[in-house]
Design a protein around this motif. Sequence first.
Motif, PDB file in Angstrom:
ATOM      1  N   UNK A  48      45.678  41.276  98.202  1.00 32.77           N
ATOM      2  CA  UNK A  48      45.222  41.498  96.829  1.00 32.77           C
ATOM      3  C   UNK A  48      43.801  42.035  96.749  1.00 32.77           C
ATOM      4  N   UNK A  49      43.406  42.782  97.770  1.00 32.15           N
ATOM      5  CA  UNK A  49      42.116  43.461  97.785  1.00 32.15           C
ATOM      6  C   UNK A  49      42.396  44.943  97.504  1.00 32.15           C
ATOM      7  N   UNK A  50      42.605  45.255  96.225  1.00 29.86           N
ATOM      8  CA  UNK A  50      42.992  46.611  95.852  1.00 29.86           C
ATOM      9  C   UNK A  50      41.895  47.634  96.148  1.00 29.86           C
ATOM     10  N   UNK A  51      40.648  47.248  96.016  1.00 36.56           N
ATOM     11  CA  UNK A  51      39.556  48.193  96.273  1.00 36.56           C
ATOM     12  C   UNK A  51      39.605  48.676  97.713  1.00 36.56           C
ATOM     13  N   UNK A  52      39.723  47.763  98.653  1.00 41.37           N
ATOM     14  CA  UNK A  52      39.770  48.151 100.067  1.00 41.37           C
ATOM     15  C   UNK A  52      41.086  48.854 100.389  1.00 41.37           C
ATOM     16  N   UNK A  53      42.175  48.419  99.769  1.00 43.20           N
ATOM     17  CA  UNK A  53      43.470  49.072  99.981  1.00 43.20           C
ATOM     18  C   UNK A  53      43.393  50.548  99.594  1.00 43.20           C
ATOM     19  N   UNK A  54      42.785  50.816  98.445  1.00 41.42           N
ATOM     20  CA  UNK A  54      42.650  52.203  97.982  1.00 41.42           C
ATOM     21  C   UNK A  54      41.791  53.007  98.942  1.00 41.42           C
ATOM     22  N   UNK A  55      40.693  52.444  99.400  1.00 41.96           N
ATOM     23  CA  UNK A  55      39.816  53.171 100.332  1.00 41.96           C
ATOM     24  C   UNK A  55      40.550  53.510 101.630  1.00 41.96           C
ATOM     25  N   UNK A  56      41.322  52.576 102.138  1.00 36.71           N
ATOM     26  CA  UNK A  56      42.057  52.816 103.385  1.00 36.71           C
ATOM     27  C   UNK A  56      43.138  53.877 103.203  1.00 36.71           C
ATOM     28  N   UNK A  57      43.854  53.822 102.091  1.00 38.21           N
ATOM     29  CA  UNK A  57      44.904  54.822 101.871  1.00 38.21           C
ATOM     30  C   UNK A  57      44.288  56.192 101.599  1.00 38.21           C
ATOM     31  N   UNK A  58      43.111  56.231 100.976  1.00 40.42           N
ATOM     32  CA  UNK A  58      42.396  57.509 100.844  1.00 40.42           C
ATOM     33  C   UNK A  58      42.130  58.100 102.231  1.00 40.42           C
ATOM     34  N   UNK A  59      41.728  57.255 103.172  1.00 41.35           N
ATOM     35  CA  UNK A  59      41.483  57.722 104.539  1.00 41.35           C
ATOM     36  C   UNK A  59      42.780  58.200 105.191  1.00 41.35           C
ATOM     37  N   UNK A  60      43.873  57.517 104.903  1.00 39.07           N
ATOM     38  CA  UNK A  60      45.166  57.946 105.432  1.00 39.07           C
ATOM     39  C   UNK A  60      45.525  59.328 104.894  1.00 39.07           C
TER      40      UNK A  60
END
Length: 171
Positions: A48-60
Amino acid sequence: ARANVEQDQKEKTKYMSEAIRQYDLAISKKSTLSEAYYGKGIAYERLENFNEAIEQVKSAVYNSNENVDYIFELGRLYFNRGVSNGSTAPEPAGETSGEGGEGAPKPSGKKMLRNNDINTAEQIFLQILQAVNNHANTQYSLALLYKTIGENYKAKIMVTKLLSILEDENQ
């Protein structure tokens, strides 16, 4: 996978954290490994850490030469964060709460107000449809987004488009 079957929240968190450590190890060996960034993003979402999830998927997305599946996941994460952080408009007079099937969201009759994340998700989904007109998951997600914010006429358009690409009722 172990976190998916675990009942204890502490154990689920432990497995997700271990997965993130393993993805970090993979990234340390190959910094452009889009699959590892994507996996980390999904693990962070489960935490439930959406901020970090978004950053990681941006990198993907960046490291995959803009893989449409990763772009879709990025839109989905923005939508989920927008819903989790969003506020709702007052319930219109005469409308009642609805109930979905088992496991389905239970609409309250209130519509979600647009916010930056909802708008970003919408733009991502629309861009996908410009590139891949019949992307069923995107059409479904846009229909859900529009239904969530009370733009039912747009939701109906997306559902109609989605149904038009299906070959038969069984699909």
